[in-house]
Design an enzyme around this catalytic site. Structure first.
Site, PDB file in Angstrom:
ATOM      1  CG  ASP A  18      -1.925   1.124   1.548  1.00 48.36           C
ATOM      2  OD1 ASP A  18      -2.573   1.589   0.182  1.00 48.36           O
ATOM      3  OD2 ASP A  18      -1.488   1.948   1.938  1.00 48.36           O
TER       4      ASP A  18
ATOM      5  CD  GLU B 207      -2.380   2.726  -3.414  1.00 51.47           C
ATOM      6  OE1 GLU B 207      -2.757   3.345  -3.987  1.00 51.47           O
ATOM      7  OE2 GLU B 207      -1.961   2.341  -2.751  1.00 51.47           O
TER       8      GLU B 207
END
Length: 639
Positions: free
Chosen positions: A317, A370
């Site tokens: 993330d 990401e």
């Protein structure tokens, strides 16, 4: 039982300072085996075996640390821990403790305060609002050896990958790991996705955070069941041929006093300087990636999920927030690197380390970034100067294409480039095309409600869009509910609106997604050369006035598939395209089919005939019926 011959406070279950040398150099990648709570049997000086729990915790600047819990009636005085010499690690063997008991550490920090802390290495934790850690040992017997053997031989870039992203608590409210092992496995198998991706399932106390505020990095979310029950869910998915990806959050952690922050009264896991150690967007702390012990903690955590839970990949993330020292910070509110730049060199080193280590230790896993900027070489190998990820989310493709379908069709001709621009850079990285949870929350609207006009146009456009997505270079990801066109934004407190999936339009979309996944798996031109320019060729990228896109996909043997997508509500009954060769081409897929709640009117009667008349730089051509707001896929008829 007689009292042991040696004070049990000095027993560390066989651990010595040498066991933590790797921890202090950043090289211990299985730290969970040494820190935390472990049921062990020790032999005292009289030769007697004694069973209990070894507790160890890293708190080098603490003045004193104690452990208390169910085993001592939560008496914070009776079990002071002792420093293992030269380690900064406090340890104790508690003979009366056993798995299933709750415990905490009472830390007298360098700041003079006593604070009750959860175990940073706890492998099980109480559910919110409780904050205790739980002693646990796994007894699970896995049944996925065949899956793991196949995984070790995987060539992910050349294989079909379609990912169903799931917020476990919102898929069907109130379900446990065990219940989901039946219901989720059945649904994902029916839909045909190759993988599921769970939003973070490491322990987090605040459910609306969706898991991105982690307080227990080594503990699966206890509100759904025990760690072994989570293993059972993963095992069942593997037995059904479904891979498991989990979101991993190494970029930041929350400031809850009972968790990692200021653990021993100092900035232990985080930077002390708020310009480096705090993330203003999220009100969280930022890990100190340059500290060896933090690197050991985080790399061990990544490996832990893969080794102990057989996770097949980690989606990392907010990588951009790790890479840039000035990420979301005003001028003067960040500290440049040693060269005066904005790149976080310590984070770069950490990401390269974790990717290299995991791919070496567990061949066949996936590391997915990401990363929302144009940082070069995110998926380039480390030895070639890259970060070493296997895949990167293509945020540019997502933003551009969603912007396009939200426009009225009459205006799309002026934004044709939104749909074609990704091909300029499509092979610069190994991409996943993400329609994730981030696109259906916080006022962005659901996928179906992003599309203007009436329901016929909404559903037809969405069918065309997913057809474009599934035939575009890159792997696919959709968030749960998008596959049947949920109308409301995702709300974790309510879960998915499953009742609409039986209604007109919604059911048709769901059935089409099932068909897309089936055809995707069966047709190698759609996936084999996703990361190679040889796998794609535009037929006509310039029909802005018609809102039509036509292109070819190829596999490694040169076998082609022709794809046409019409984002206009006007049908194209005679649409000329170029093709690689003449002869019959079968209509493999049509998004306007009645089975998908389309009109069923605009089709090619199963095939088209290509002649040896050149068009668009190709040696043959054919006239194709292209439905309004629809897609058609063609494959040559083999002799």
């Amino acid at each position: 039982m007689d009292a042991p011959s040696v004070d049990p406070r000095t027993w560390f279950g066989g651990l010595t300072g040498r066991d933590f040398e790797g921890f202090h150099t950043g090289g211990d990648t299985e730290l969970w085996k040494r820190l935390g709570a472990h049921a062990v049997t020790v032999t005292d000086t009289d030769g007697r075996e004694r069973s209990g729990v070894r507790f160890t915790v890293w708190a080098p600047n603490a003045r004193e640390v104690r452990v208390f819990g169910d085993f001592n009636d939560w008496n914070g005085e009776s079990h002071p821990m002792e420093l293992i010499p030269g380690t900064g690690v406090w340890g104790i063997f508690v003979e009366d403790a056993h798995p299933g008991q709750v415990y905490k550490f009472k830390v007298h920090g360098a700041d003079g305060r006593w604070v009750d802390k959860a175990d940073p290495m706890a492998r099980f934790a109480q559910s919110a609002p409780e904050t205790g850690s739980i002693v646990t040992e796994s007894h699970y017997e896995w049944n996925d050896a065949d899956w793991l053997e196949r995984r070790g031989r995987a060539r992910h870039h050349a294989e079909p990958i379609s990912i169903y992203e799931i917020h476990l608590g919102g898929w069907r409210r109130g379900k446990t790991y065990v219940e989901l092992a039946d219901e989720l496995v059945e649904y994902v198998s029916w839909q045909g996705y190759t993988h599921v991706e769970f939003l973070p399932l490491a322990q987090h106390p605040y459910e609306p955070s969706w898991g991105y505020q982690v307080t227990g990095y080594f503990a699966p979310m206890s509100m759904f069941g025990t760690p072994d029950e989570f293993r059972y869910l993963i095992d069942r998915l593997h037995q059904a041929g479904i891979g498991v990806i989990m979101d991993w959050v190494p970029g930041h952690f929350p400031k809850d006093e009972w968790a990692l922050g200021r653990f021993d009264g100092t900035a232990l896991y985080e930077h002390a300087d708020p310009r480096q150690g705090e993330q203003p967007d999220w009100g969280t702390y930022v890990f100190n990636f340059g500290r060896n012990e933090v690197k050991s903690f985080l790399v061990s955590n990544a490996l832990y999920w893969i080794k102990e839970f057989h996770i097949d990949g980690l989606r990392v993330d907010a990588v951009a927030s790790m890479l840039y020292l000035d990420y979301s910070r005003e001028d003067g509110a960040w500290v440049p690197n040693m060269f005066g730049g904005r790149e976080n060199l310590e984070a770069v080193d950490f990401l390269r380390y974790v990717n290299t280590h995991l791919y070496e230790r567990e061949p066949g896993i996936m590391m997915i970034a990401e990363e929302s900027t144009s940082w070069p070489g995110v998926t380039r190998p480390v030895d070639q100067g890259g970060l070493g990820f296997g895949f990167k989310w293509n945020m540019g493709w997502m933003n551009d294409t969603l912007s396009y379908i939200q426009r009225e069709p009459v205006h799309r001709q002026y934004h044709h480039n939104d749909m074609t621009f990704a091909m300029v850079y499509s092979f610069s990285e190994n991409f996943v095309l993400p329609i994730s949870h981030d696109e259906v929350v916080h006022g962005k609207g659901s996928m179906i409600n992003k599309v203007p006009e009436d329901d016929w146009r909404k559903f037809a456009t969405l069918r065309a869009y997913y057809s474009f997505m599934w035939s575009h270079p890159g792997k696919q990801l959709v968030f749960m509910g998008c596959e049947f066109g949920q109308r409301s934004e995702f709300d974790e407190s309510k879960g998915l609106e499953w009742w609409v999936s039986d209604l007109w339009g919604h059911r048709g979309l769901q059935l089409m997604m099932r068909r897309l996944n089936e055809l995707y798996r069966q047709n190698s031109p759609l996936f084999e050369l996703d990361n190679d320019a040889a796998g794609f060729r535009w037929i006509n990228a310039d029909d802005a006035g018609g809102n039509v896109f036509s292109y070819l996909r190829f596999d490694s043997q040169g076998s082609p598939m022709a794809c046409l997508v019409n984002f206009s509500p006007v049908p194209r009954p005679v649409y000329r395209i170029g093709l690689p060769h003449d002869g019959p081409w079968r209509e493999l897929f049509n998004s306007d089919a009645m089975d998908f709640h389309g009109t069923g009117e605009w089709h090619n009667n199963g095939w088209v005939q290509a002649t040896d008349v050149p068009a668009y730089g190709l040696p043959a051509s054919a006239d194709v019926v292209v439905p309004p707001l629809g897609a058609v896929w063609l494959v040559p008829v083999r002799e």
